[in-house]
Design a protein around this motif. Structure first.
Motif, PDB file in Angstrom:
ATOM      1  N   VAL A  25       0.866  -1.186   0.000  1.00  0.00           N
ATOM      2  CA  VAL A  25       0.000   0.000   0.000  1.00  0.00           C
ATOM      3  C   VAL A  25       0.897   1.229   0.000  1.00  0.00           C
ATOM      4  N   GLU A  26       0.729   2.054  -1.037  1.00  0.00           N
ATOM      5  CA  GLU A  26       1.637   3.184  -1.229  1.00  0.00           C
ATOM      6  C   GLU A  26       0.868   4.492  -1.352  1.00  0.00           C
ATOM      7  N   GLY A  27       1.568   5.579  -1.149  1.00  0.00           N
ATOM      8  CA  GLY A  27       0.964   6.909  -1.271  1.00  0.00           C
ATOM      9  C   GLY A  27       1.697   7.883  -0.368  1.00  0.00           C
ATOM     10  N   ASN A  28       1.389   9.145  -0.538  1.00  0.00           N
ATOM     11  CA  ASN A  28       2.107  10.213   0.164  1.00  0.00           C
ATOM     12  C   ASN A  28       1.955  10.098   1.690  1.00  0.00           C
ATOM     13  N   ILE A  29       2.765  10.810   2.423  1.00  0.00           N
ATOM     14  CA  ILE A  29       2.634  10.923   3.877  1.00  0.00           C
ATOM     15  C   ILE A  29       1.210  11.417   4.177  1.00  0.00           C
ATOM     16  N   GLY A  30       0.529  10.769   5.107  1.00  0.00           N
ATOM     17  CA  GLY A  30      -0.799  11.227   5.523  1.00  0.00           C
ATOM     18  C   GLY A  30      -1.937  10.892   4.573  1.00  0.00           C
ATOM     19  N   LEU A 152      -2.774   4.903  -3.025  1.00  0.00           N
ATOM     20  CA  LEU A 152      -3.717   5.850  -2.437  1.00  0.00           C
ATOM     21  C   LEU A 152      -3.337   7.238  -2.949  1.00  0.00           C
ATOM     22  N   ARG A 153      -4.045   7.658  -3.998  1.00  0.00           N
ATOM     23  CA  ARG A 153      -3.669   8.890  -4.706  1.00  0.00           C
ATOM     24  C   ARG A 153      -4.320  10.093  -4.023  1.00  0.00           C
ATOM     25  N   SER A 154      -3.496  11.075  -3.720  1.00  0.00           N
ATOM     26  CA  SER A 154      -4.022  12.194  -2.934  1.00  0.00           C
ATOM     27  C   SER A 154      -3.430  13.497  -3.452  1.00  0.00           C
ATOM     28  N   SER A 155      -4.016  14.607  -3.007  1.00  0.00           N
ATOM     29  CA  SER A 155      -3.393  15.886  -3.376  1.00  0.00           C
ATOM     30  C   SER A 155      -2.595  16.398  -2.177  1.00  0.00           C
ATOM     31  N   PRO A 156      -1.489  17.084  -2.449  1.00  0.00           N
ATOM     32  CA  PRO A 156      -0.610  17.527  -1.359  1.00  0.00           C
ATOM     33  C   PRO A 156      -1.332  18.412  -0.342  1.00  0.00           C
ATOM     34  N   GLU A 180       4.551  18.098  -1.815  1.00  0.00           N
ATOM     35  CA  GLU A 180       4.329  18.271  -3.258  1.00  0.00           C
ATOM     36  C   GLU A 180       5.357  17.468  -4.055  1.00  0.00           C
ATOM     37  N   GLN A 181       6.602  17.539  -3.609  1.00  0.00           N
ATOM     38  CA  GLN A 181       7.654  16.823  -4.350  1.00  0.00           C
ATOM     39  C   GLN A 181       7.537  15.310  -4.173  1.00  0.00           C
ATOM     40  N   LEU A 182       7.170  14.887  -2.955  1.00  0.00           N
ATOM     41  CA  LEU A 182       6.965  13.448  -2.740  1.00  0.00           C
ATOM     42  C   LEU A 182       5.792  12.943  -3.577  1.00  0.00           C
ATOM     43  N   ASN A 183       4.753  13.778  -3.653  1.00  0.00           N
ATOM     44  CA  ASN A 183       3.585  13.422  -4.464  1.00  0.00           C
ATOM     45  C   ASN A 183       4.002  13.226  -5.918  1.00  0.00           C
TER      46      ASN A 183
END
Ligand code: DCP
Length: 230
Positions: A25-30, A152-156, A180-183
């Motif tokens: 399971v992957e995706g940005n912090i939070g 898990l696709r999210s906006s910063p 933003e950069q991690l995204n």
């Protein structure tokens, strides 16, 4: 030779049988990885492995996560080396369950976090080379198998707000630009598939949704995971 081939085929079939179907399971912090994992805790034949963040906060008494955010130039190598070890431990952990569900992986550590630290000059070129040599060796020589990626696709903006709200002490000074950069790295790796190598098929979930409506999104990828329990 025929007998040898038959024995070989049997061994291969046996090892396929005993290896769990592995989902990362992957995706940005939070973005909600922990909530996603918690949803699947109800199935007692899924081996759910949360991220070993408590180990990162207490490696023989040292808070490596805290050190890394306080002085990234000094501690990024130490922290990411330990992350790589703990991720390897999860990838190789034996289980009798037919499905293994892991929060993050050795891949996002390398392709998103180490990559970002390398680009920002927080990891020197020699340090990044050592982590990468380890990473490549581990891929070649250890049973790191991934069958499915849940992104898990999210906006910063959304995850920044969530990160601030949960108020994890180490993350207090993380700016939105970091997210933003991690995204962007997650997007290039798992959505556009232009960064490095995507090790398995990807199911994408809208992780901007509020906790009250996110379960419907989870149900989208449930069959992919549950079919493997049969
Ligand atoms: N982290 C890092 N390098 C890694 C993995 C994680 O620097 N290779 C950091 C980023 C966060 C903390 O560790 O400060 C935990 O990040 P995750 O995104 O992995 O986990 P969360 O707890 O944010 O997940 P979620 O909120 O999605 O459940």
């Amino acid at each position: 030779r025929l007998i040898l081939n038959m024995a070989n085929n049997l061994i291969c079939a046996e090892s396929r049988k005993s290896r769990p179907f592995t989902v990362i399971v992957e995706g940005n912090i939070g973005c909600g990885k922990t909530t996603f994992l918690n949803y699947f805790q109800k199935y007692n034949n899924i081996c759910v492995l949360s991220e070993p963040i408590e180990l990162w906060r207490d490696c023989r008494g040292h808070n490596l996560l805290g050190h890394m955010y306080e002085d990234p130039k000094k501690w990024s190598f130490t922290f990411q080396s330990y992350v790589q070890l703990t991720m390897l431990q999860h990838h190789t952990l034996p289980t009798n369950c037919p499905v293994k569900l892991m929060e993050r992986s050795i891949y996002s550590a390398r392709y998103c976090f180490v990559e970002k630290m390398k680009r920002d000059g927080l990891l020197s070129k020699p340090s990044a080379a050592v982590i990468d040599q380890w990473f490549q060796w581990l891929l070649q020589n250890t049973p790191i198998n991934v069958d499915l990626i849940v992104y898990l696709r999210s906006s910063p903006e959304v995850v920044y707000e969530r990160m601030m709200k949960r108020n994890r002490s180490e993350e207090k000074s993380v700016p939105i630009e970091y997210l933003e950069q991690l995204n962007e790295l997650h997007e290039q790796w798992l959505y556009h598939k232009t960064l490095y190598h995507c090790p398995a098929p990807v199911v994408t979930i809208d992780a901007n949704l509020d906790i009250s409506s996110i379960e419907e999104e989870y149900e989208k990828c449930e069959p992919h995971i549950l079919n493997k329990l049969a």
